[in-house]
Design an enzyme around this catalytic site. Structure first.
Site, short mmCIF file in Angstrom:
data_model
loop_
_atom_site.label_atom_id
_atom_site.label_comp_id
_atom_site.label_asym_id
_atom_site.label_seq_id
_atom_site.Cartn_x
_atom_site.Cartn_y
_atom_site.Cartn_z
CB SER A 50 -3.49 -23.43 -14.24
OG SER A 50 -3.33 -24.68 -14.88
CG ASP A 82 5.15 -22.27 1.11
OD1 ASP A 82 4.64 -23.28 1.66
OD2 ASP A 82 5.34 -22.21 -0.12
CB ILE A 138 6.40 -22.09 -10.23
CG1 ILE A 138 6.34 -23.19 -11.30
CG2 ILE A 138 6.34 -20.70 -10.89
CD1 ILE A 138 5.01 -23.27 -12.03
CE LYS A 185 -4.03 -22.19 -9.86
NZ LYS A 185 -3.10 -21.29 -9.15
CE1 TYR A 226 -4.41 -25.94 -9.81
CE2 TYR A 226 -4.66 -26.29 -12.17
CZ TYR A 226 -3.91 -25.84 -11.10
OH TYR A 226 -2.66 -25.30 -11.30
CB THR A 230 6.56 -28.17 -9.33
OG1 THR A 230 5.23 -28.70 -9.48
CG2 THR A 230 6.80 -27.10 -10.40
#
Length: 257
Positions: free
Chosen positions: A146, A46, A27, A164, A160, A194
């Site tokens: 997310s 990155d 993304i 988020k 996770y 992805t």
């Protein structure tokens, strides 16, 4: 700025200087492409050096390799990006890591790694970028959370989802704190095709019946990364000049109910 005049969408980011994490793939890379097409000057961040070089060559962005678990590296990359671009008008925190483990097997070190990248790094980026964003017309922050933060799917996503979910609340707080100078919004993607999800989607083609995890989506499919990037680009653009504090679910209809 004339709020009533429509903008040329082919140049909607002209003059914008945007710091974008997670830019080497998925993304983040799709977002970099859209921003570059619209004329933005980009600082691409990155940990994947080779992927970052490819993204920079494709988009004309400036590459900055940084480990987002390292606060000093983040501060240095933001300062270097602002110097290279002559300032910053926007920040997009797209980098993220996933992890699947039930609570009884979720080690503290892994919990801390997920929160470091998904929540602490956006805080550090926003804090470091603030001196450059302040005073800029149409300054914006877009954090990528997310759909898991809105509606966790089941066991094994606690780290996770927590990271988020925290990012959503952090961004809402920023929207209130930084207004009216700086807008802050969140995009919550659903499952997108992805590198992070390649293993999950492997072997599934568009003509096949949707696997059980895709049956939860009203649109019965995973997103292309560009479909999510369109939402991020919109909230980063002047077209969203009256939008702040929103949580935009770009998730194919999994969480709308």
């Amino acid at each position: 700025m004339d709020r009533e005049r429509p903008h040329d969408r082919n140049a909607r980011f002209q003059g914008r200087r945007i710091y974008l994490t997670g830019a080497a793939s998925g993304i983040g890379l799709a977002t970099a492409r859209l921003l570059a097409e619209g004329g933005a000057a980009l600082a691409l961040v990155d940990l994947d050096h080779a992927g970052l070089e490819r993204a920079a060559a494709e988009t004309g962005g400036r590459p900055f390799v940084a480990d987002l678990r390292d606060g000093a590296a983040i501060d240095g990359s933001v300062a270097a990006a602002a110097a290279a671009l002559g300032g910053l008008d926007g920040v997009i925190n797209c980098a993220g890591v996933g992890h699947g483990a039930r609570l009884e097997t979720l080690e503290p070190a892994e919990w801390e790694r997920v929160l470091a990248v998904n929540l602490s790094a956006p805080y550090r980026v926003c804090r470091a970028a603030l001196p450059w964003l302040q005073g800029q017309a149409d300054a914006s922050i877009v954090n990528v959370a997310s759909g898991m933060a809105l509606l966790p799917t089941g066991p094994g996503v606690s780290a996770y989802a927590a990271s988020k979910g925290g990012l959503i609340s952090f961004t809402k707080a920023l929207a209130a704190e930084l207004a009216p100078q700086i807008r802050a919004n969140v995009v919550c993607p659903g499952l997108a095709s992805t590198p992070m999800t390649a293993g999950l989607l492997q072997g599934h083609s568009s003509g096949d019946p949707p696997p059980p995890f895709l049956a939860q989506y009203a649109l019965k499919r995973a997103a292309d990364a560009t479909e999510v990037a369109q939402a991020i680009a919109f909230l980063s653009s002047r077209e969203a000049s009256y939008i702040t504090g929103v949580v935009l679910a770009a998730d194919g209809g999994r969480t709308f109910h």
